[in-house]
Design a protein around this motif. Structure first.
Motif, PDB file in Angstrom:
ATOM      1  N   SER A 116      -2.654 -49.224 -65.226  1.00 29.35           N
ATOM      2  CA  SER A 116      -2.400 -48.436 -66.269  1.00 29.35           C
ATOM      3  C   SER A 116      -1.040 -47.925 -66.056  1.00 29.35           C
ATOM      4  CB  SER A 116      -3.387 -46.998 -65.884  1.00 29.35           C
ATOM      5  OG  SER A 116      -4.753 -47.128 -66.285  1.00 29.35           O
ATOM      6  N   VAL A 117      -0.137 -47.918 -67.384  1.00 31.26           N
ATOM      7  CA  VAL A 117       1.074 -47.516 -67.173  1.00 31.26           C
ATOM      8  C   VAL A 117       1.221 -46.506 -68.212  1.00 31.26           C
ATOM      9  CG1 VAL A 117       3.529 -48.328 -67.700  1.00 31.26           C
ATOM     10  CG2 VAL A 117       1.720 -49.757 -66.435  1.00 31.26           C
ATOM     11  N   SER A 118       1.956 -45.440 -68.023  1.00 29.21           N
ATOM     12  CA  SER A 118       2.397 -44.402 -68.998  1.00 29.21           C
ATOM     13  C   SER A 118       3.837 -44.364 -69.226  1.00 29.21           C
ATOM     14  CB  SER A 118       1.659 -43.096 -68.651  1.00 29.21           C
ATOM     15  OG  SER A 118       0.344 -43.170 -68.526  1.00 29.21           O
ATOM     16  N   ILE A 119       4.014 -44.030 -70.533  1.00 30.89           N
ATOM     17  CA  ILE A 119       5.516 -43.965 -70.868  1.00 30.89           C
ATOM     18  C   ILE A 119       5.683 -42.727 -71.819  1.00 30.89           C
ATOM     19  CG2 ILE A 119       5.959 -46.502 -70.794  1.00 30.89           C
ATOM     20  CD1 ILE A 119       5.998 -46.241 -73.728  1.00 30.89           C
ATOM     21  N   ASP A 120       6.845 -42.148 -71.713  1.00 31.10           N
ATOM     22  CA  ASP A 120       6.941 -40.840 -72.416  1.00 31.10           C
ATOM     23  C   ASP A 120       7.776 -41.302 -74.016  1.00 31.10           C
ATOM     24  OD1 ASP A 120       6.247 -39.018 -70.615  1.00 31.10           O
ATOM     25  OD2 ASP A 120       8.220 -39.071 -69.637  1.00 31.10           O
ATOM     26  N   VAL A 121       7.074 -40.707 -74.938  1.00 27.81           N
ATOM     27  CA  VAL A 121       7.560 -41.335 -76.506  1.00 27.81           C
ATOM     28  C   VAL A 121       7.350 -40.088 -77.331  1.00 27.81           C
ATOM     29  CG1 VAL A 121       6.986 -42.643 -78.409  1.00 27.81           C
ATOM     30  CG2 VAL A 121       6.470 -43.516 -76.080  1.00 27.81           C
ATOM     31  N   PRO A 122       8.344 -39.514 -77.595  1.00 26.48           N
ATOM     32  CA  PRO A 122       8.526 -38.167 -78.521  1.00 26.48           C
ATOM     33  C   PRO A 122       7.655 -38.573 -79.792  1.00 26.48           C
ATOM     34  CG  PRO A 122      10.884 -38.863 -78.058  1.00 26.48           C
ATOM     35  CD  PRO A 122       9.948 -39.991 -77.554  1.00 26.48           C
ATOM     36  N   GLN A 123       6.810 -37.599 -80.143  1.00 26.98           N
ATOM     37  CA  GLN A 123       5.877 -37.400 -81.038  1.00 26.98           C
ATOM     38  C   GLN A 123       6.324 -38.060 -82.373  1.00 26.98           C
ATOM     39  OE1 GLN A 123       2.932 -35.742 -80.180  1.00 26.98           O
ATOM     40  NE2 GLN A 123       1.826 -36.996 -81.830  1.00 26.98           N
ATOM     41  N   LYS A 124       7.557 -38.067 -82.879  1.00 22.27           N
ATOM     42  CA  LYS A 124       8.258 -38.464 -83.964  1.00 22.27           C
ATOM     43  C   LYS A 124       8.190 -39.979 -84.256  1.00 22.27           C
ATOM     44  CE  LYS A 124      13.166 -37.765 -83.097  1.00 22.27           C
ATOM     45  NZ  LYS A 124      14.237 -37.176 -83.640  1.00 22.27           N
TER      46      LYS A 124
ATOM     47  N   SER B 138      -2.822 -42.104 -76.462  1.00 16.61           N
ATOM     48  CA  SER B 138      -1.655 -41.266 -76.388  1.00 16.61           C
ATOM     49  C   SER B 138      -2.273 -39.749 -76.544  1.00 16.61           C
ATOM     50  CB  SER B 138      -0.901 -41.216 -77.654  1.00 16.61           C
ATOM     51  OG  SER B 138      -1.564 -41.115 -78.956  1.00 16.61           O
ATOM     52  N   LEU B 139      -1.322 -38.798 -75.505  1.00 18.14           N
ATOM     53  CA  LEU B 139      -1.779 -37.690 -75.572  1.00 18.14           C
ATOM     54  C   LEU B 139      -0.563 -36.962 -75.497  1.00 18.14           C
ATOM     55  CD1 LEU B 139      -3.705 -35.328 -75.122  1.00 18.14           C
ATOM     56  CD2 LEU B 139      -3.397 -35.614 -72.545  1.00 18.14           C
ATOM     57  N   ARG B 140      -0.170 -35.822 -76.554  1.00 16.60           N
ATOM     58  CA  ARG B 140       1.072 -35.373 -76.660  1.00 16.60           C
ATOM     59  C   ARG B 140       2.193 -36.431 -76.723  1.00 16.60           C
ATOM     60  NH1 ARG B 140      -1.942 -31.894 -73.373  1.00 16.60           N
ATOM     61  NH2 ARG B 140      -2.679 -30.097 -74.209  1.00 16.60           N
ATOM     62  N   GLU B 141       3.072 -36.223 -75.748  1.00 14.63           N
ATOM     63  CA  GLU B 141       4.331 -37.145 -75.776  1.00 14.63           C
ATOM     64  C   GLU B 141       4.004 -38.294 -74.867  1.00 14.63           C
ATOM     65  OE1 GLU B 141       7.801 -35.014 -75.639  1.00 14.63           O
ATOM     66  OE2 GLU B 141       7.749 -34.424 -77.907  1.00 14.63           O
ATOM     67  N   THR B 142       2.730 -38.433 -74.253  1.00 13.58           N
ATOM     68  CA  THR B 142       2.620 -39.884 -73.368  1.00 13.58           C
ATOM     69  C   THR B 142       1.659 -40.625 -73.920  1.00 13.58           C
ATOM     70  OG1 THR B 142       2.866 -38.188 -71.527  1.00 13.58           O
ATOM     71  CG2 THR B 142       1.690 -40.092 -71.046  1.00 13.58           C
ATOM     72  N   VAL B 143       2.074 -41.924 -73.789  1.00 10.64           N
ATOM     73  CA  VAL B 143       1.330 -42.948 -74.571  1.00 10.64           C
ATOM     74  C   VAL B 143       0.904 -43.814 -73.268  1.00 10.64           C
ATOM     75  CG1 VAL B 143       1.379 -45.212 -75.756  1.00 10.64           C
ATOM     76  CG2 VAL B 143       2.546 -43.150 -76.590  1.00 10.64           C
ATOM     77  N   THR B 144      -0.288 -44.196 -72.964  1.00 11.07           N
ATOM     78  CA  THR B 144      -0.718 -44.881 -71.653  1.00 11.07           C
ATOM     79  C   THR B 144      -1.398 -46.232 -72.067  1.00 11.07           C
ATOM     80  OG1 THR B 144      -1.353 -42.478 -70.831  1.00 11.07           O
ATOM     81  CG2 THR B 144      -2.357 -44.697 -69.837  1.00 11.07           C
ATOM     82  N   PHE B 145      -1.049 -47.208 -71.343  1.00 14.23           N
ATOM     83  CA  PHE B 145      -1.472 -48.514 -71.755  1.00 14.23           C
ATOM     84  C   PHE B 145      -2.345 -48.695 -70.452  1.00 14.23           C
ATOM     85  CE2 PHE B 145       2.873 -47.996 -73.323  1.00 14.23           C
ATOM     86  CZ  PHE B 145       2.872 -48.581 -74.390  1.00 14.23           C
ATOM     87  N   ARG B 146      -3.594 -49.412 -70.744  1.00  9.84           N
ATOM     88  CA  ARG B 146      -4.598 -49.925 -69.824  1.00  9.84           C
ATOM     89  C   ARG B 146      -5.004 -51.045 -69.993  1.00  9.84           C
ATOM     90  NH1 ARG B 146      -9.996 -49.006 -67.666  1.00  9.84           N
ATOM     91  NH2 ARG B 146      -9.876 -48.912 -65.685  1.00  9.84           N
ATOM     92  N   GLY B 147      -4.974 -51.856 -69.164  1.00  9.13           N
ATOM     93  CA  GLY B 147      -5.912 -53.343 -69.306  1.00  9.13           C
ATOM     94  C   GLY B 147      -4.955 -54.362 -68.132  1.00  9.13           C
TER      95      GLY B 147
ATOM     96  N   LEU C   8       5.675 -46.419 -83.376  1.00  6.24           N
ATOM     97  CA  LEU C   8       5.316 -47.381 -82.175  1.00  6.24           C
ATOM     98  C   LEU C   8       3.737 -47.717 -82.472  1.00  6.24           C
ATOM     99  CD1 LEU C   8       5.771 -48.074 -79.271  1.00  6.24           C
ATOM    100  CD2 LEU C   8       4.800 -46.060 -78.581  1.00  6.24           C
ATOM    101  N   ARG C   9       3.003 -47.020 -83.002  1.00  8.76           N
ATOM    102  CA  ARG C   9       1.554 -47.668 -83.239  1.00  8.76           C
ATOM    103  C   ARG C   9       1.462 -48.958 -83.957  1.00  8.76           C
ATOM    104  NH1 ARG C   9       0.024 -43.318 -85.583  1.00  8.76           N
ATOM    105  NH2 ARG C   9      -0.976 -42.397 -83.603  1.00  8.76           N
ATOM    106  N   LYS C  10       2.370 -49.068 -85.123  1.00  9.53           N
ATOM    107  CA  LYS C  10       2.284 -50.018 -86.126  1.00  9.53           C
ATOM    108  C   LYS C  10       2.894 -51.237 -85.124  1.00  9.53           C
ATOM    109  CE  LYS C  10       2.905 -47.680 -90.162  1.00  9.53           C
ATOM    110  NZ  LYS C  10       4.046 -47.285 -91.463  1.00  9.53           N
TER     111      LYS C  10
END
Length: 523
Positions: free
Chosen positions: A184-192, A219-228, A197-199
């Motif tokens: 798993s890797v998490s990065i900080d991404v502003p909500q706006k 995603s949870l608040r301003e954190t996006v997590t990648f797992r795989g 980013l999803r697209k």
């Protein structure tokens, strides 16, 4: 209180049917029957309710609620037969990281069932840490749904179960073993930036190799997590970081605007039906686009605006090479060419980026209107269309291709639009239709024609009934000939009734009905 006291409750400990396997096997059977909706079927059939609790360790006794004691007994008897038919040898488990569950459910389960006759019961997200369950069901029958067995298997069948489970288990473990370690890797991404980013991630995931399991993103608040798988996660996370950084830089240039001329007569093509083309360009180039009075205004980062401008000007050059074709088509074919709600012509308009106009008429008004309204007033033909005219307008290449496809569809309709009718007596219909429609099915298969027969029960006795035949010229001729021959035989058939004393019936019928059959007697 009367309703409450009338409810009976009894316990069914299914673990006692296979004592050597214990509670873990009872849990597996419960999971499988729930997943296969077999318990739901029993509840409806006997008007009872089952409570089937189970945990990661095992299953508790089932609770059976019923107002009818006899129904409860029958339900218990059927449950026993089902559980007896599913001994431990028919089931196996495989511990699998929950990350792979969706992959197993969508990709592997159908394949394993086809190859090994094994069905997978994959845990839901709220099931906790429980393994994937393998149940041997046997080869699939595409013509019939699977029926849960209700009898104890033979020793030979048990050996088949064990072999199928063993091979399926090795196959699954082999597939999982080829995958990289899960990370798993998490990065900080502003909500706006989350929507963009999803697209971006969706597009990136769509391009991954077919044998690679997609990275799971949350995603949870301003954190996006990648797992795989490790390499896929690290690559996608790095691309996502770069994408977000570029978005931050682009945000500084959102005030940049660019204006240029665009031919007003092509504005409708640029905008598209309901603004569909403009929306696509906005998403593709990430700029705002406004079209008005022969002008196009772009607002957004300069490089993206320049790329959008180049694309739009190129589109204008293509549209300048516009062609118009006027096709002469008999109005009786218009409705089928247009399709339900304009579906056929809308598909051609979208595929070839052209406008197609059918003449308005009282008969086809509804379908024609759905097509004509797809273009704005500025794009409609200036002159009045004749009733047999269909107009195709757009870039020359697209207009030519759309014209050819319409003419091909028209030729197909002409080739398959021959009709004929054969009138028969109402009382002949049952013999023509045959048991369960077998007679008509046989005639349709033999000739390839479509044959429509009115409901004989709605027609008075003694009346004539028109049978309609549709298809190619040869199909219609063949079906008509067969029906006319059957009609001739029926019309020439004479029915006479003789009064014969019952004491002579046995002699007339003969041994085993031989004489009655040979003489066609009915008694």
């Amino acid at each position: 209180m009367d309703l409450a006291t009338s409810m009976q409750c009894s316990n069914i400990d299914i673990s006692r049917f296979h004592r050597q396997a214990g509670a873990s096997h009872a849990r597996n059977v419960t999971r499988y029957l729930r997943e296969r909706k077999e318990i739901e079927r029993l509840e409806k059939q006997y008007n009872v309710h089952f409570n089937t609790p189970f945990t990661a360790e095992g299953a508790s006794p089932w609770e059976l609620y019923s107002r009818d004691g006899k129904a409860a007994i029958r339900a218990q008897s059927e449950i026993k037969g089902i559980v007896d038919s599913h001994p431990p040898a028919r089931m196996s488990t495989v511990p699998v990281d929950p990350f792979f569950h969706q992959y197993l459910r969508n990709e592997i389960n159908p394949r394993v069932h086809d190859q090994y006759g094994v069905h997978l019961v994959i845990p839901d997200s709220n099931d906790g840490e429980i393994p994937v369950l393998l149940v041997y069901e046997g080869p699939s029958d595409p013509d019939a749904p699977y029926q849960i067995p209700r009898s104890q298997p033979s020793p030979a069948e048990i050996r088949t179960f064990e072999q199928g489970l063993r091979e399926a288990r090795q196959h699954i473990l082999g597939l999982i073993g080829k995958q990289e370690a899960i990370t798993s890797v998490s990065i900080d991404v502003p909500q706006k930036y989350h929507d963009k980013l999803r697209k971006f991630i969706k597009k990136e995931q769509a391009e991954h190799p077919t044998d690679q399991i997609p990275v799971r993103v949350s995603s949870l608040r301003e954190t996006v997590t990648f797992r795989g798988p490790r390499s896929a996660v690290e690559a996608l996370a790095e691309k996502s970081r770069a994408f977000v950084e570029q978005e931050k830089e682009d945000e500084k240039e959102r005030g940049f605007t660019m204006d240029f001329d665009f031919p007003q007569k092509f504005a409708n093509h640029l905008i598209g039906k309901g603004g569909s083309n403009i929306r696509e360009l906005r998403d593709r180039f990430d700029v705002d686009i406004q079209v008005q009075d022969g002008k196009v205004q772009l607002r957004g980062p300069q490089k993206k605006a320049e790329a959008a401008k180049a694309h739009i000007l190129s589109l204008g050059k293509q549209l300048a090479d516009e062609a118009t074709h006027v096709l002469k088509i008999d109005p009786k074919f218009h409705r089928e060419l247009i399709g339900a709600g304009g579906s056929q012509i809308n598909r051609l308009q979208t595929r070839y980026k052209v406008l197609i106009f059918f003449p308005r008429s009282g008969k086809n008004g509804k379908d024609d209107e759905s097509v004509a309204d797809g273009a704005s007033e500025a794009g409609k033909p200036k002159r009045q269309q004749a009733p047999d005219e269909v107009i195709v307008r757009g870039p020359k290449k697209g207009a030519d291709e759309a014209r050819e496809e319409i003419l091909s569809l028209l030729q197909y309709l002409k080739d398959n639009s021959f009709t004929a009718t054969v009138s028969v007596q109402q009382r002949q219909l049952p013999s023509l239709i045959g048991q369960g429609g077998s007679g008509m099915d046989q005639l349709r298969q033999a000739t390839g024609a479509k044959i429509d027969i009115p409901n004989g029960r709605d027609i008075p006795e003694g009346s004539l009934v028109d049978i309609t035949i549709k298809g190619t010229k040869d199909q219609v001729a063949a079906a008509k000939k067969i029906l006319e021959e059957k009609r001739a035989v029926f019309d020439d058939t004479v029915v006479k009734t003789l009064e014969v004393d019952k004491k002579y019936h046995k002699a007339l019928i003969g041994a085993g009905g031989k004489l009655a059959f040979e003489g066609h007697f009915l008694s």
